[in-house]
Each structure stands twice: as C-alpha cells, then as structure tokens.
Design an enzyme around this catalytic site. Structure first.
Site, PDB file in Angstrom:
ATOM      1  CE1 TYR A   1     -28.734 -30.232 111.739  1.00 19.97           C
ATOM      2  CE2 TYR A   1     -26.909 -28.879 112.520  1.00 19.97           C
ATOM      3  CZ  TYR A   1     -27.466 -29.712 111.554  1.00 19.97           C
ATOM      4  OH  TYR A   1     -26.750 -30.003 110.422  1.00 19.97           O
TER       5      TYR A   1
ATOM      6  NE  ARG B   1     -30.452 -22.717 108.638  1.00 19.99           N
ATOM      7  CZ  ARG B   1     -29.175 -22.787 108.265  1.00 19.99           C
ATOM      8  NH1 ARG B   1     -28.845 -22.705 106.995  1.00 19.99           N
ATOM      9  NH2 ARG B   1     -28.222 -22.934 109.167  1.00 19.99           N
TER      10      ARG B   1
ATOM     11  NE  ARG C   1     -38.708 -46.099 119.370  1.00 23.37           N
ATOM     12  CZ  ARG C   1     -39.404 -46.668 118.383  1.00 23.37           C
ATOM     13  NH1 ARG C   1     -40.520 -47.314 118.629  1.00 23.37           N
ATOM     14  NH2 ARG C   1     -38.957 -46.593 117.135  1.00 23.37           N
TER      15      ARG C   1
ATOM     16  CG  HIS D   1     -43.572 -44.411 114.977  1.00 21.72           C
ATOM     17  ND1 HIS D   1     -43.352 -45.476 115.826  1.00 21.72           N
ATOM     18  CD2 HIS D   1     -42.665 -44.531 113.980  1.00 21.72           C
ATOM     19  CE1 HIS D   1     -42.356 -46.202 115.361  1.00 21.72           C
ATOM     20  NE2 HIS D   1     -41.913 -45.656 114.250  1.00 21.72           N
TER      21      HIS D   1
ATOM     22  CE  LYS E   1     -27.883 -26.230 110.308  1.00 23.97           C
ATOM     23  NZ  LYS E   1     -27.047 -27.089 109.477  1.00 23.97           N
TER      24      LYS E   1
ATOM     25  CD  GLU F   1     -27.389 -29.516 100.934  1.00 22.42           C
ATOM     26  OE1 GLU F   1     -27.114 -28.385 101.363  1.00 22.42           O
ATOM     27  OE2 GLU F   1     -28.373 -30.169 101.315  1.00 22.42           O
TER      28      GLU F   1
ATOM     29  CG  LEU G   1     -29.601 -26.050 105.244  1.00 22.31           C
ATOM     30  CD1 LEU G   1     -30.747 -26.718 105.996  1.00 22.31           C
ATOM     31  CD2 LEU G   1     -28.375 -25.975 106.119  1.00 22.31           C
TER      32      LEU G   1
HETATM   33  N1  PDD Z   1     -23.969 -27.424 108.324  1.00 17.86           N
HETATM   34  N2  PDD Z   1     -25.825 -27.843 103.619  1.00 17.86           N
HETATM   35  C1  PDD Z   1     -25.834 -28.719 104.643  1.00 17.86           C
HETATM   36  C2  PDD Z   1     -26.304 -30.106 104.392  1.00 17.86           C
HETATM   37  C3  PDD Z   1     -25.393 -28.313 105.919  1.00 17.86           C
HETATM   38  O1  PDD Z   1     -25.420 -29.193 106.937  1.00 17.86           O
HETATM   39  C4  PDD Z   1     -24.923 -26.989 106.105  1.00 17.86           C
HETATM   40  C5  PDD Z   1     -24.467 -26.494 107.437  1.00 17.86           C
HETATM   41  C6  PDD Z   1     -24.928 -26.112 105.002  1.00 17.86           C
HETATM   42  C7  PDD Z   1     -24.468 -24.683 105.103  1.00 17.86           C
HETATM   43  O2  PDD Z   1     -25.337 -23.923 105.900  1.00 17.86           O
HETATM   44  P1  PDD Z   1     -24.843 -22.663 106.726  1.00 17.86           P
HETATM   45  O3  PDD Z   1     -24.146 -21.760 105.772  1.00 17.86           O
HETATM   46  O4  PDD Z   1     -26.100 -22.069 107.244  1.00 17.86           O
HETATM   47  O5  PDD Z   1     -23.939 -23.145 107.810  1.00 17.86           O
HETATM   48  C8  PDD Z   1     -25.404 -26.578 103.779  1.00 17.86           C
HETATM   49  C9  PDD Z   1     -23.654 -27.034 109.671  1.00 17.86           C
HETATM   50  C10 PDD Z   1     -22.515 -26.101 109.784  1.00 17.86           C
HETATM   51  C11 PDD Z   1     -23.510 -28.278 110.536  1.00 17.86           C
HETATM   52  O6  PDD Z   1     -24.145 -29.263 110.239  1.00 17.86           O
HETATM   53  O7  PDD Z   1     -22.800 -28.227 111.537  1.00 17.86           O
END
Ligand code: PDD
Length: 286
Positions: free
Chosen positions: A33, A52, A99, A101, A145, A178, A202
């Site tokens: 996502y 990304r 379903r 895997h 992501k 983070e 991330l």
């Molecule tokens: N989240 N680290 C994690 C684990 C995140 O889920 C996000 C972003 C970031 C920051 O990434 P960016 O600057 O590209 O938004 C860092 C988004 C906003 C979400 O999950 O909705």
C-alpha cells in the site's frame, strides 16, 4: 465533496466498495500500500510514492503493474473526489484466488484506492507528543510497505492504553528503529540524526523531504544507528510521516525531552515541509 473509492477500474462511494473474501490481501496480508496526502487540491510527492509502491511489489515478486496505469487511475479518482485536503490510500493485493499459500497462477492483482478528508494539520501542532519505546517484534523486511501491520497496530494500542500517543520500536540490542507509522529523528548539538536505510525501517517519503530540506538549509545530518539513551538525552526528538508531517516528541518513556515546543529545529522543519507542499500546489494551480 464525496469520499470515493476505486475498485479495479470502477469509482464508487466508499461504503459501496466491497472486495471478495478471497482477496489475498484479506486472507494472507499479501498486499502492498501507499498513503499520499494532498495540500490545496494537489497530491504531494506522487512520483516518490509510486516509485516506492513499485519497489515493494518488485521485492515481493508481484506480477508487473504499470506505474502509468496506477497514476492515471489515482489522478482520475482524486480529481473526481475534489477534496482539497485529502488522504489517498492505494492498496494492491496479489489478486483474488482460492486460498492456497503459494502464488496464484494467471491471476491479476486487485487494486483498491480511497480518497478521504484529512485534517488540515497533524494533531499535535500545538502540544507535542508523548511516546513509549517497545521491543521491535516485526518481520525482517520493514522497508517494504505491506499491509501486514499487526505489530504496529498492537504497539499503537499499547501506547494509547498507557496514556501516551505512540510507540517507537527498538531492536533487541537497543537500536531505535522507527515509530508505528512514522520515522524518528533526534537533534543533539544542532546535528540531526536518523536511522540509515536498511531492511528495518520504511524509507519514508517525508524522511527524504526532511533530509533534502536539511541539506538546503545546511543543517548537518547523520544517518546512523543510535540508542534509546540518545533519545532521552536529545535536545529535540521528532517523527516524520505523510500524516504526521513533522511532529515534536516531548516525552520518551515518561522523560521530558529538551525544552518542548519553544523554538528549535523541529518547528523550523515543520514549517519548511508545509511551505514545500503548498508551494508545489501553488505552482501546479497557476
Ligand atoms: N505510514 N514508518 C512506518 C512504519 C510507516 O507506516 C510510515 C508511513 C512511515 C513514514 O513514511 P512516509 O513519510 O512515506 O509517510 C514510516 C503511513 C502514513 C500509513 O501507514 O498510513
């Protein structure tokens, strides 16, 4: 203006958009996502988010998805919704299949998007945020992501249950990674420090923007590993993310950090980020 959804080529009200129960995103978390914000009617950093998204899909051996087709669908949906300050969510799963895997054969991906209203600024502009640190119990590819966010969900809830606003993940050896949905920075002696790009965080788009702003302002930055104690002793700590923008952290594990909201680089960087996003919109709107 309407909050809209996109589902495999169709645009419809969010409440009417349904995905089949055999969507692999739903059953296996087999989906990636992005979340994009708009300012003054223009999406910010679209190309960085699409890059990304493509990187996440490639690393997970998704079937090829054309970036142009995602961009076209995204732009069309956003234009239809006509929400100036919006959050745009894009999710692509490895499709709908019985379903099993293993990867399904010859099944196309499933793409969903939503456009919803986003508050004008993040929630802690006038206060600063309290965080706790928690052991990082996520998988080894946090640089991708994916929708597998259960550890992030549990950590966020734990923070709220403890009466604070968010949690920061820390490795077994005490390295700060983070936060649950944002990257972490700290400032010490006018130097800005953040975790380097590895599989453990991330690669945030806002992180890129902030590093670029620092470079332009000639604020020294170090991308290196650091520990919880560095946060405790920092002059300032802040989080960055698409919805978080730049948010000051004023306590870590109950310990006050620095001087709070007064002055400092965090406010300066927050303003610079907003300025960049609104300038981008103004230029597009001319
Ligand atoms: N989240 N680290 C994690 C684990 C995140 O889920 C996000 C972003 C970031 C920051 O990434 P960016 O600057 O590209 O938004 C860092 C988004 C906003 C979400 O999950 O909705």
């Amino acid at each position: 203006m309407p909050e809209l959804a996109y589902l495999n080529g169709k645009i419809l009200p969010i409440k009417k958009a349904m995905v089949p129960i055999e969507d692999r995103g739903y059953q296996f978390g087999d989906a990636v996502y992005e979340f994009i914000a708009s300012y003054k009617g223009r999406m910010f950093c679209v190309e960085e988010h699409l890059d990304r998204l493509e990187r996440s899909m490639r690393a997970l051996d998704f079937p090829p998805v054309s970036k142009n087709s995602v961009r076209d669908a995204l732009t069309h949906l956003f234009d239809k919704a006509m929400i100036e300050r919006a959050g745009i969510y894009i999710q692509i799963s490895r499709g709908v299949a019985s379903r099993t895997h293993s990867f399904p054969q010859n099944t196309g991906v499933q793409t969903v998007m939503t456009v919803t209203k986003l508050s004008e600024t993040h929630a802690y502009v006038n206060t600063g945020m309290a965080v706790i640190t928690l052991k990082d119990f996520r998988w080894g590819r946090c640089d991708l992501k994916t929708v597998q966010l259960l550890p992030n969900v549990l950590a966020k809830q734990k923070a709220l249950d403890k009466g604070v606003n968010d949690a920061i993940f820390v490795s077994d050896k005490g390295v700060v990674r983070e936060a649950t949905s944002s990257n972490v920075f700290f400032i010490s002696s006018d130097k800005i420090v953040t975790h380097p790009l590895t599989h453990n965080i991330l690669p945030g788009i806002t992180r890129i923007m902030i590093l670029d702003i620092c470079r332009k302002k000639k604020i020294p930055v170090e991308e290196r590993f650091y520990r919880v104690e560095d946060l405790y002793g920092a002059d300032e700590v802040f989080l960055t993310g698409t919805t978080t923008e730049v948010t000051l952290v004023d306590t870590v594990d109950g310990r006050p950090v620095g001087e709070g909201l007064v002055g400092g680089h965090t406010i300066e960087l927050y303003k610079a980020l907003r300025e960049r996003a609104t300038r981008h919109a103004d230029e597009k709107n001319e």
